[in-house]
Design a protein around this motif. Structure first.
Motif, PDB file in Angstrom:
ATOM      1  N   LEU A 154       1.911   7.447  -6.348  1.00  0.00           N
ATOM      2  CA  LEU A 154       0.981   8.549  -6.591  1.00  0.00           C
ATOM      3  C   LEU A 154       1.575   9.857  -6.093  1.00  0.00           C
ATOM      4  O   LEU A 154       1.492  10.892  -6.760  1.00  0.00           O
ATOM      5  N   LEU A 155       2.183   9.799  -4.915  1.00  0.00           N
ATOM      6  CA  LEU A 155       2.773  11.001  -4.325  1.00  0.00           C
ATOM      7  C   LEU A 155       3.817  11.595  -5.248  1.00  0.00           C
ATOM      8  O   LEU A 155       3.842  12.793  -5.505  1.00  0.00           O
ATOM      9  N   MET A 159       0.833  -1.206   0.000  1.00  0.00           N
ATOM     10  CA  MET A 159       0.000   0.000   0.000  1.00  0.00           C
ATOM     11  C   MET A 159       0.868   1.255   0.000  1.00  0.00           C
ATOM     12  O   MET A 159       0.636   2.201  -0.757  1.00  0.00           O
ATOM     13  N   ALA A 160       1.887   1.239   0.857  1.00  0.00           N
ATOM     14  CA  ALA A 160       2.776   2.396   0.951  1.00  0.00           C
ATOM     15  C   ALA A 160       3.443   2.666  -0.387  1.00  0.00           C
ATOM     16  O   ALA A 160       3.578   3.824  -0.808  1.00  0.00           O
ATOM     17  N   PHE A 191       2.293  13.355  -8.203  1.00  0.00           N
ATOM     18  CA  PHE A 191       1.776  14.698  -7.911  1.00  0.00           C
ATOM     19  C   PHE A 191       2.895  15.684  -7.628  1.00  0.00           C
ATOM     20  O   PHE A 191       2.803  16.854  -7.976  1.00  0.00           O
ATOM     21  N   ALA A 225       0.995   4.304  -2.691  1.00  0.00           N
ATOM     22  CA  ALA A 225       0.797   5.699  -2.292  1.00  0.00           C
ATOM     23  C   ALA A 225       2.008   6.539  -2.660  1.00  0.00           C
ATOM     24  O   ALA A 225       1.867   7.673  -3.133  1.00  0.00           O
ATOM     25  N   PHE A 226       3.205   5.960  -2.487  1.00  0.00           N
ATOM     26  CA  PHE A 226       4.424   6.670  -2.858  1.00  0.00           C
ATOM     27  C   PHE A 226       4.436   7.023  -4.342  1.00  0.00           C
ATOM     28  O   PHE A 226       4.795   8.131  -4.731  1.00  0.00           O
TER      29      PHE A 226
END
Lengths: 153, 184
Positions: B26-27, B19-20, B30, B23-24
């Motif tokens: 995607l981060l 999951m991390a 952005f 998320a990373f």
């Protein structure tokens, strides 16, 4: 006497909350993000000023860029200052259509608050800026913001 | 027979370790696409366009503060060659006229600043001049605000306060059609 401490303690740091932290950062960036709207085709270094006002609400702002074409486009478009609307080169005659296209995306009650941000290079002469201003006045878009950066002391 | 109850099987959790990583990813996306640009500038209101020639108004000479900027970016303020750095002080003196001089404005309400430039004037200088004139008004509004309400002037002030101040010292800047001597 000396019991082995290493055996007792759990050496692993819990990483269970790592996704949460990352998600928090992610949401922060998602909120502050303005997706880059196309390529900058003109070189713009806005002048410095002191009496600056912040522009409210990004959705109510449209941008007109004026500057010399970047090196990549200098061969095709020359080195004279040009206007960029959205992501393409344009002339002042394209401004009414550009404004209209932005306007229809804005809810009606907020339309009077639409501001045009003029991002003009400091070395551009006033001739082209005046033409743009006249076009804006004819299109009845009277709220204008001369984009500038704070003056370095 | 070892019976595995369905409840036991429910305990098998989905591995959230990746999951991390997601998320990373995607981060980072952005982070790369983000432009935190500070959109700031000098806000102006353009006069509405009209096909007819505007009415000519007779103005007293003392009430007009003419600023001319030529294609060589030189400044002519009321007929004198002036430096941009002196413009703010001169404009302030003209508008407020604290010594009640005969050649400066009769009242801040009557004061008009007339700005005229050439098509060859550089935009940087134009903005600088505009900025100085705006600064002159901002400083006068600030003084007036301190005097009337005891607080410095800001855009966050109640509308009624700002209106009262701007009624006393209205911002009147008239821009003439630019001349065309210096454009390439």
């Amino acid at each position: 006497m000396f019991t082995k401490k290493r055996g007792k303690t759990n050496p692993e740091v819990s990483t269970a909350s790592l996704p949460d932290i990352i998600f928090m950062l992610l949401f922060f960036f998602m909120v502050v993000t303005v997706l880059r709207d196309g390529e900058r085709k003109v070189k713009v270094v806005v002048p410095q000023a002191t009496e600056l006002q912040k522009l409210q609400q990004k959705s109510l702002v449209n941008h007109i860029w004026i500057g010399k074409p970047t090196e990549k486009y200098a061969a095709t478009y020359g080195t004279k200052p040009r206007i960029q609307l959205g992501d393409k080169f344009a002339s002042e005659y394209d401004i009414p259509l550009f404004l209209e296209q932005h306007k229809i995306k804005v809810p009606e009650p907020q339309r009077p608050r639409i501001t045009t941000s003029l991002k003009v290079d400091g070395d551009v002469t006033m001739g082209i800026v005046t033409d743009v201003k006249t076009a804006l006045r004819k299109a009845n878009q009277l709220k204008v913001n001369y984009s500038a950066r704070p003056r370095e002391k | 027979m070892a019976r595995t109850s369905s409840r036991d099987r429910m305990k098998n959790e989905i591995n959230a370790g990746s999951m991390a990583d997601i998320a990373f990813l995607l981060l980072i996306f952005f982070l790369v696409t983000t432009t935190i640009d500070i959109d700031k500038g000098i806000t102006v209101k353009l006069p509405p366009w009209s096909e007819e020639d505007p009415e000519t108004q007779k103005l007293k000479k003392r009430n007009v503060f003419s600023v001319l900027v030529n294609a060589q970016d030189q400044l002519l303020v009321r007929g004198e060659l002036t430096d941009v750095d002196d413009l703010r002080e001169r404009a302030k003196e003209f508008i407020a006229n604290p010594q009640r001089r005969e050649d400066l404005s009769t009242d801040p309400k009557n004061a008009i600043i007339s700005l005229k430039n050439d098509r060859g004037t550089s935009y940087g200088v134009y903005v600088e001049v505009y900025n100085e004139l705006k600064a002159a008004y901002n400083e006068l509004w600030n003084d007036e605000c301190e005097r009337m309400y005891g607080i410095p002037y800001s855009e966050e002030l109640p509308v009624a306060y700002r209106k009262a101040i701007k009624e006393k010292i209205p911002f009147v800047l008239s821009e003439a059609e630019p001349t065309n001597f210096g454009e390439e």
